[in-house]
Every structure is written in structure tokens, then in C-alpha cells.
Design an enzyme around this catalytic site. Sequence first.
Site, PDB file in Angstrom:
ATOM      1  N   HIS A  95       5.785   5.360   2.058  1.00  0.00           N
ATOM      2  CA  HIS A  95       5.287   6.398   3.135  1.00  0.00           C
ATOM      3  C   HIS A  95       6.887   6.671   4.026  1.00  0.00           C
ATOM      4  O   HIS A  95       7.506   6.928   3.746  1.00  0.00           O
ATOM      5  CB  HIS A  95       3.864   7.078   3.450  1.00  0.00           C
ATOM      6  CG  HIS A  95       3.048   7.929   2.517  1.00  0.00           C
ATOM      7  ND1 HIS A  95       3.659   8.169   1.672  1.00  0.00           N
ATOM      8  CD2 HIS A  95       1.883   8.042   2.235  1.00  0.00           C
ATOM      9  CE1 HIS A  95       2.430   8.878   0.875  1.00  0.00           C
ATOM     10  NE2 HIS A  95       1.727   8.644   1.972  1.00  0.00           N
ATOM     11  N   CYS A 115       1.016  -1.404   0.088  1.00  0.00           N
ATOM     12  CA  CYS A 115      -0.033  -0.177  -0.116  1.00  0.00           C
ATOM     13  C   CYS A 115       0.841   1.413   0.072  1.00  0.00           C
ATOM     14  O   CYS A 115       1.620   1.294   0.505  1.00  0.00           O
ATOM     15  CB  CYS A 115      -0.760   0.134   1.145  1.00  0.00           C
ATOM     16  SG  CYS A 115      -1.788   1.357   1.566  1.00  0.00           S
ATOM     17  N   CYS A 168      -7.088  -2.926   3.901  1.00  0.00           N
ATOM     18  CA  CYS A 168      -6.461  -1.182   3.105  1.00  0.00           C
ATOM     19  C   CYS A 168      -7.589  -1.290   2.487  1.00  0.00           C
ATOM     20  O   CYS A 168      -9.167   0.063   2.964  1.00  0.00           O
ATOM     21  CB  CYS A 168      -5.270  -1.204   3.512  1.00  0.00           C
ATOM     22  SG  CYS A 168      -5.270   0.476   3.656  1.00  0.00           S
ATOM     23  N   SER A 206       1.101   3.681   1.745  1.00  0.00           N
ATOM     24  CA  SER A 206       0.916   3.949   3.366  1.00  0.00           C
ATOM     25  C   SER A 206       2.754   3.221   4.061  1.00  0.00           C
ATOM     26  O   SER A 206       3.532   3.929   4.867  1.00  0.00           O
ATOM     27  CB  SER A 206       0.183   3.415   4.504  1.00  0.00           C
ATOM     28  OG  SER A 206      -0.862   3.708   4.101  1.00  0.00           O
ATOM     29  N   HIS A 266       0.706  -4.231   6.045  1.00  0.00           N
ATOM     30  CA  HIS A 266      -0.586  -4.095   6.572  1.00  0.00           C
ATOM     31  C   HIS A 266      -2.147  -4.115   6.219  1.00  0.00           C
ATOM     32  O   HIS A 266      -3.041  -3.694   6.447  1.00  0.00           O
ATOM     33  CB  HIS A 266      -1.042  -2.726   7.474  1.00  0.00           C
ATOM     34  CG  HIS A 266      -0.955  -1.679   6.444  1.00  0.00           C
ATOM     35  ND1 HIS A 266       0.233  -1.123   5.657  1.00  0.00           N
ATOM     36  CD2 HIS A 266      -2.406  -1.034   5.567  1.00  0.00           C
ATOM     37  CE1 HIS A 266      -0.306  -0.583   4.968  1.00  0.00           C
ATOM     38  NE2 HIS A 266      -1.319  -0.247   5.021  1.00  0.00           N
TER      39      HIS A 266
END
Length: 367
Positions: free
Chosen positions: A43, A38, A166, A40, A59
Amino acid sequence: MKAAVLEAPAKDLVVDRVEIQEPRSGEVLVRLAASGVCHSDLHVIHGTQTTPLPIVLGHEGAGGVEAVGPNVTRVKVGDHVVLSWTPYCGQCAYCQSGHPNLCAVVYATMGNGTLFDGTSRLSRAGKPLYHYSFISSFAQYSVVPESGCVVIEPEIPLDKAALVGCAVMTGVGAAINTAHVHPGSAVAVIGAGGVGLKAIQGARLAGAASIIAVDVTPAKLALARTFGATHVVNAAEVNAVAAIRELTKGMGADYTFEAVGRPETMRQCWEMARPGGTVVMVGIAPKGSELALPANRIVREERRLVGSFYGSARPHIDMPMILNLYMAGKLMLEELVTHRFSLEQINEAVHTLETGEAIRPVIIYEL
Ligand SMILES: [Zn+2]
Ligand SMILES: [Zn+2]
């Protein structure tokens, strides 16, 4: 077990031997079947979001329950589960009022890289590794809180179910739970990646009459049409705000969604809504960034600006609902899984998301 470890920002993940402890009270050991990669995760890899290091990222996972710790009552060995990155305490005001995605205990713990008791179950060569968002699914196994395990029907394919953990929850939930998109309405979605495409699907399920996808990549816009967009706007070629106005008889959309996470597109998202419309921020902007809005028009034009975190999810209600829609043929999931990789190929998988080549690269653990 094998797991992918991030040792420092801007470095490749290292697939290594990692020790995992038995689940403690209220915890569950899950054998991962699949994990999506993902933005995230990106990041953290890029250092635009900081977490304690070294860490096992990932996640967006699903798998089977291998063992349960003491005092676990809701899941049993053999259950298939989607992992929710907002497990909940069940006691705080948010949990009690039906907003477990905002659980105060989760919020306070998540950034520490531990489980609820403040410790880690992961280590390498005797040194602790941190958990990511209570999940750490770039690993063969994961110890997670019981409240983060959403039991699903065993016939549901786990590689598709993982994405519900997610991107799918975030996108569909933004349209259905956060915005409550009304039948017949006009919707604009900025960003046709994993989350944006699912916001489009959520809007379609809610009965939106027109759904306009905005992106800068022609391939993503073409995909958006197959997911339910009635119109597409290439923001690299035209003024996207003007295009939305034109497509909505000069008014602006009833609901607008930003699934990119950049202040510039957030501002555009605000401008694309009609007066009285609802502007939903879904993409996570870099920490410390700010969004400037015309103060006068906020009042005069009564746009509602709302954040949507994890699609305002009540995971144990919403994730089975989403999977029921998938099994009934009403929600597209496999079209999101554009690339499959083994855990050893994790850096390749990350790269396909970075370049925009993949909508969702998915790590398959039996590959
Ligand atoms: Zn995510
Ligand atoms: Zn709580």
C-alpha cells in the site's frame, strides 16, 4: 548496514548503504534474520497509504538482540525476538485495559515515521530516513522500542516466527481474540492470502464445524483446504453470497471475515453473515473509502460489525501462544512461506506478492 529504501511511491525500492544509530533509552538493536513482505508494505509502495518518505519499509520481522539501550529490562543481548508493530506505552487507557494494539501513544506516533521520542535512528548520507511502523525490517538491523520485542524460544525457526509479527497474528487473532469463534459454528473467510489463511486456522483451532473460504484464485482455494477450509467458493464463478447461504442451510454464517480490504467484499462479508452473526473486518481498505450498509437491516437483523486490528493482539501473550501451537504441530506456518529472497531481490519479492504468485515472500538475511 544494507537496507531497502522507498524514495517515492510507485518506484522500486533501492538497496543502499544506510547508517543506523545505537539504541537510546528503552530501545533495542535487533539483527534481522527474516522479514515477510506484507500487503501493507505494498500500500505504501503503491501510494494508496501515505507515510513520510524516504522510508525503510518492512514490519514483519524476527531476529536476535544485538544491543540494548539504557533502561531496557525485558530483553537481553542474544534473545530471539519477534517484532511487534504495536509496541505500547503501558500507561494509556487502552494499554491499562488490556488493549495494547490500540495504544494511544503508538497511534499518534506511527504515522510520523519515527520512534517514540519523535526522532529516527536511520539515515543515508547524513539525511534522515523514516521508520515504518516502528520496525523497518527491510534492513539488516533495526532499532525498535523494547515493548515491540517479543522474546521467543531459541529453537523456533526465525523465518517462520517473522510471519507471526503481522499476517499470522492478524488472522489467528481475528478469529480467536476479536470474534471469539464458538465451537461448532459456521465461518466464512473472504480472501485466502496470508491473513485469510490464518483466520481459517484460527477458526479451526477454535472448533468451527464448517469453514468456507472465498477467493477468486483456484490455487489459493486449494491451499485454503490444506489450512482447514471445509468448503471453498470461487467468487469469480458464482455469486459468493448465495453460495454461503446455500452452504449454511439458507441462514448465513455465524462469523464472517473480510481479509481483502475492499468495500465491495466488505459488503459481501456483511451479507454472508446470519442475522445475529458477527462480521469481522480485517483487511485495510484504501484511506477515504466508505462502506454502505442497509441501515434498516442493521437493526432488524442484529449483525455485529467489528474491526480487528492486528488480531486484537496482546503481542506478549498471543505471539508465544501462537508459536507454542506451531511447535506442537497444531498451526501451519511454513506452508505460508512460499518464496524466499535475499534483500537484494526485494523488488522481485514485492512483485510476487503484487501478482498473487506468492502467499508470503520472505526476505532471508543470510541468504
Ligand atoms: Zn502486515
Ligand atoms: Zn498505551
